[in-house]
Design a protein around this motif. Sequence first.
Motif, PDB file in Angstrom:
ATOM      1  N   LEU A 175     -65.672   4.615  -7.114  1.00  0.00           N
ATOM      2  CA  LEU A 175     -64.513   4.501  -6.075  1.00  0.00           C
ATOM      3  C   LEU A 175     -63.429   3.748  -6.468  1.00  0.00           C
ATOM      4  O   LEU A 175     -63.274   2.845  -7.399  1.00  0.00           O
ATOM      5  CB  LEU A 175     -65.642   3.563  -5.087  1.00  0.00           C
ATOM      6  CG  LEU A 175     -66.804   4.277  -4.512  1.00  0.00           C
ATOM      7  CD1 LEU A 175     -67.455   3.299  -3.382  1.00  0.00           C
ATOM      8  CD2 LEU A 175     -66.517   5.408  -3.517  1.00  0.00           C
ATOM      9  N   ALA A 176     -62.256   4.013  -5.674  1.00  0.00           N
ATOM     10  CA  ALA A 176     -61.130   3.375  -5.884  1.00  0.00           C
ATOM     11  C   ALA A 176     -61.107   1.961  -5.163  1.00  0.00           C
ATOM     12  O   ALA A 176     -59.978   1.259  -5.124  1.00  0.00           O
ATOM     13  CB  ALA A 176     -60.055   4.264  -5.340  1.00  0.00           C
ATOM     14  N   PHE A 177     -61.950   1.483  -4.391  1.00  0.00           N
ATOM     15  CA  PHE A 177     -62.090   0.408  -3.881  1.00  0.00           C
ATOM     16  C   PHE A 177     -63.420  -0.345  -3.849  1.00  0.00           C
ATOM     17  O   PHE A 177     -64.590   0.244  -4.359  1.00  0.00           O
ATOM     18  CB  PHE A 177     -61.654   0.430  -2.224  1.00  0.00           C
ATOM     19  CG  PHE A 177     -62.421   1.599  -1.756  1.00  0.00           C
ATOM     20  CD1 PHE A 177     -63.697   1.586  -1.241  1.00  0.00           C
ATOM     21  CD2 PHE A 177     -61.723   2.943  -1.488  1.00  0.00           C
ATOM     22  CE1 PHE A 177     -64.281   2.655  -0.527  1.00  0.00           C
ATOM     23  CE2 PHE A 177     -62.477   4.035  -1.284  1.00  0.00           C
ATOM     24  CZ  PHE A 177     -63.741   3.875  -0.586  1.00  0.00           C
ATOM     25  N   ALA A 178     -63.715  -1.581  -3.546  1.00  0.00           N
ATOM     26  CA  ALA A 178     -64.817  -2.373  -3.565  1.00  0.00           C
ATOM     27  C   ALA A 178     -65.891  -1.703  -2.405  1.00  0.00           C
ATOM     28  O   ALA A 178     -65.385  -1.340  -1.437  1.00  0.00           O
ATOM     29  CB  ALA A 178     -64.782  -3.866  -3.478  1.00  0.00           C
ATOM     30  N   THR A 179     -67.220  -1.766  -2.692  1.00  0.00           N
ATOM     31  CA  THR A 179     -68.038  -1.237  -1.751  1.00  0.00           C
ATOM     32  C   THR A 179     -68.058  -1.960  -0.131  1.00  0.00           C
ATOM     33  O   THR A 179     -68.309  -1.394   0.788  1.00  0.00           O
ATOM     34  CB  THR A 179     -69.316  -1.221  -2.091  1.00  0.00           C
ATOM     35  OG1 THR A 179     -69.836  -2.465  -2.705  1.00  0.00           O
ATOM     36  CG2 THR A 179     -69.595  -0.163  -3.233  1.00  0.00           C
ATOM     37  N   ASP A 180     -67.366  -3.146  -0.296  1.00  0.00           N
ATOM     38  CA  ASP A 180     -67.287  -3.971   1.019  1.00  0.00           C
ATOM     39  C   ASP A 180     -65.833  -3.710   1.574  1.00  0.00           C
ATOM     40  O   ASP A 180     -65.476  -4.517   2.450  1.00  0.00           O
ATOM     41  CB  ASP A 180     -67.726  -5.708   0.737  1.00  0.00           C
ATOM     42  CG  ASP A 180     -66.681  -5.981  -0.264  1.00  0.00           C
ATOM     43  OD1 ASP A 180     -66.127  -5.387  -0.731  1.00  0.00           O
ATOM     44  OD2 ASP A 180     -67.027  -7.275  -0.282  1.00  0.00           O
ATOM     45  N   ALA A 181     -64.888  -2.967   0.880  1.00  0.00           N
ATOM     46  CA  ALA A 181     -63.541  -3.078   1.125  1.00  0.00           C
ATOM     47  C   ALA A 181     -63.502  -2.253   2.738  1.00  0.00           C
ATOM     48  O   ALA A 181     -62.364  -2.212   3.334  1.00  0.00           O
ATOM     49  CB  ALA A 181     -62.652  -2.498  -0.096  1.00  0.00           C
ATOM     50  N   LEU A 182     -63.948  -1.671   3.060  1.00  0.00           N
ATOM     51  CA  LEU A 182     -63.902  -0.761   4.339  1.00  0.00           C
ATOM     52  C   LEU A 182     -64.718  -1.344   5.500  1.00  0.00           C
ATOM     53  O   LEU A 182     -64.703  -0.819   6.635  1.00  0.00           O
ATOM     54  CB  LEU A 182     -64.578   0.497   4.120  1.00  0.00           C
ATOM     55  CG  LEU A 182     -64.030   1.591   2.929  1.00  0.00           C
ATOM     56  CD1 LEU A 182     -64.587   2.786   2.811  1.00  0.00           C
ATOM     57  CD2 LEU A 182     -62.444   1.654   2.993  1.00  0.00           C
ATOM     58  N   GLU A 183     -65.322  -2.791   5.270  1.00  0.00           N
ATOM     59  CA  GLU A 183     -65.867  -3.245   6.239  1.00  0.00           C
ATOM     60  C   GLU A 183     -64.796  -3.801   7.319  1.00  0.00           C
ATOM     61  O   GLU A 183     -63.641  -3.922   6.959  1.00  0.00           O
ATOM     62  CB  GLU A 183     -66.688  -4.786   5.950  1.00  0.00           C
ATOM     63  CG  GLU A 183     -67.520  -4.775   4.766  1.00  0.00           C
ATOM     64  CD  GLU A 183     -69.108  -4.599   5.666  1.00  0.00           C
ATOM     65  OE1 GLU A 183     -69.024  -4.722   6.891  1.00  0.00           O
ATOM     66  OE2 GLU A 183     -70.121  -4.952   4.883  1.00  0.00           O
ATOM     67  N   PRO A 184     -65.050  -3.900   8.624  1.00  0.00           N
ATOM     68  CA  PRO A 184     -66.347  -3.802   9.176  1.00  0.00           C
ATOM     69  C   PRO A 184     -66.655  -2.197   9.560  1.00  0.00           C
ATOM     70  O   PRO A 184     -67.922  -2.015  10.191  1.00  0.00           O
ATOM     71  CB  PRO A 184     -66.455  -4.498  10.532  1.00  0.00           C
ATOM     72  CG  PRO A 184     -64.889  -4.612  10.794  1.00  0.00           C
ATOM     73  CD  PRO A 184     -63.972  -4.344   9.652  1.00  0.00           C
ATOM     74  N   HIS A 185     -65.693  -1.359   9.314  1.00  0.00           N
ATOM     75  CA  HIS A 185     -65.859   0.106   9.790  1.00  0.00           C
ATOM     76  C   HIS A 185     -67.103   0.824   8.976  1.00  0.00           C
ATOM     77  O   HIS A 185     -67.883   1.421   9.811  1.00  0.00           O
ATOM     78  CB  HIS A 185     -64.594   0.737   9.370  1.00  0.00           C
ATOM     79  CG  HIS A 185     -63.455  -0.055  10.372  1.00  0.00           C
ATOM     80  ND1 HIS A 185     -63.299  -0.158  11.601  1.00  0.00           N
ATOM     81  CD2 HIS A 185     -62.431  -0.734   9.732  1.00  0.00           C
ATOM     82  CE1 HIS A 185     -62.239  -1.008  11.933  1.00  0.00           C
ATOM     83  NE2 HIS A 185     -61.873  -1.152  10.624  1.00  0.00           N
ATOM     84  N   PHE A 186     -66.948   0.779   7.823  1.00  0.00           N
ATOM     85  CA  PHE A 186     -68.072   1.412   6.848  1.00  0.00           C
ATOM     86  C   PHE A 186     -68.509   0.131   6.188  1.00  0.00           C
ATOM     87  O   PHE A 186     -67.876  -0.627   5.368  1.00  0.00           O
ATOM     88  CB  PHE A 186     -67.341   2.279   5.984  1.00  0.00           C
ATOM     89  CG  PHE A 186     -67.160   3.753   6.471  1.00  0.00           C
ATOM     90  CD1 PHE A 186     -67.040   3.863   7.855  1.00  0.00           C
ATOM     91  CD2 PHE A 186     -67.005   4.832   5.646  1.00  0.00           C
ATOM     92  CE1 PHE A 186     -66.708   5.074   8.460  1.00  0.00           C
ATOM     93  CE2 PHE A 186     -66.433   6.026   6.128  1.00  0.00           C
ATOM     94  CZ  PHE A 186     -66.636   6.091   7.699  1.00  0.00           C
ATOM     95  N   ASP A 187     -69.785  -0.193   6.220  1.00  0.00           N
ATOM     96  CA  ASP A 187     -70.356  -1.457   5.717  1.00  0.00           C
ATOM     97  C   ASP A 187     -70.775  -1.167   4.217  1.00  0.00           C
ATOM     98  O   ASP A 187     -70.934  -0.217   3.815  1.00  0.00           O
ATOM     99  CB  ASP A 187     -71.565  -1.909   6.422  1.00  0.00           C
ATOM    100  CG  ASP A 187     -72.676  -0.750   6.465  1.00  0.00           C
ATOM    101  OD1 ASP A 187     -72.498   0.265   6.928  1.00  0.00           O
ATOM    102  OD2 ASP A 187     -73.775  -0.926   5.760  1.00  0.00           O
ATOM    103  N   LYS A 188     -71.026  -2.429   3.613  1.00  0.00           N
ATOM    104  CA  LYS A 188     -71.205  -2.465   2.307  1.00  0.00           C
ATOM    105  C   LYS A 188     -72.592  -1.807   1.675  1.00  0.00           C
ATOM    106  O   LYS A 188     -72.258  -0.949   0.728  1.00  0.00           O
ATOM    107  CB  LYS A 188     -71.133  -4.047   1.587  1.00  0.00           C
ATOM    108  CG  LYS A 188     -71.268  -3.973   0.208  1.00  0.00           C
ATOM    109  CD  LYS A 188     -71.533  -5.692   0.136  1.00  0.00           C
ATOM    110  CE  LYS A 188     -71.995  -6.126  -1.159  1.00  0.00           C
ATOM    111  NZ  LYS A 188     -71.313  -5.682  -2.496  1.00  0.00           N
TER     112      LYS A 188
END
Length: 247
Positions: free
Chosen positions: A50-63
């Motif tokens: 992934l080009a971003f951390a798994t928590d980077a899309l919080e709160p929309h897409f959760d870690k």
Amino acid sequence: MNKRNFLRTGLFVTAASLFKPRNLWAESPLEQMDFNEEDQTPGPFTLPALAFATDALEPHFDKMTMEIHHDRHHNAYVTNLNKAVVGTPFATMSIEQVIANVTSKDPLIRNNGGGHFNHTLFWTLLSPQGGGTPSGNVGAAITAKFGSFDKFKEAFTTEATSRFGSGWAWLSVNSKGELFISSTPNQDNPLMSKIVKKPLGKPVLALDVWEHAYYLKYQNKRADYIKAFWNVLNWAEVEKRYNAAKA
Ligand code: MN
């Protein structure tokens, strides 16, 4: 099952049971199938980071969803694809060539090749800096085709919401260079010309509507997940793909 897999599976079952009743992962044989493999089988296809951390899309897409979705579901498609292509002409093809050549006679390659291609595309379309309204050529083309960005969002949402069961919603460019919205079941996509009859085209925007993409955070509320998607959609990547599709 070795000890490592047993531990991982045990952890997952524990975590999953906190969030949902038993057996929901097993909503279909496909959903069940894509969950059994943990370690990547060596082969021509690899799981992209992934080009971003798994928590980077919080709160929309959760870690947790991002971790399970990328590290387990997508990894399983890669693993199973690597197994399925052994001794076939697909073993020496790029994933794009696999998608263009696969037929309904190769269900393992169709499902796992589609899964690998679709998720690889999907991750590039997400960004912590995403959201907003599209500008550039694709913004203009969306307004020209659908009347306004809001009308496009409404039409795309209807397509994504009404896709029964597991599948994907797409915005693609057809052979005439026109945008169109469609959806496909399971891991099919609009580039599978030997499987998907019509409409065919080059996807510029994709949304995974399998339950595994949203169940932990949104449960059965697919519409809420689709609303959240607009906040993390990487329009710069959509623009790039649109320009490439039109070139
Ligand atoms: Mn998925």
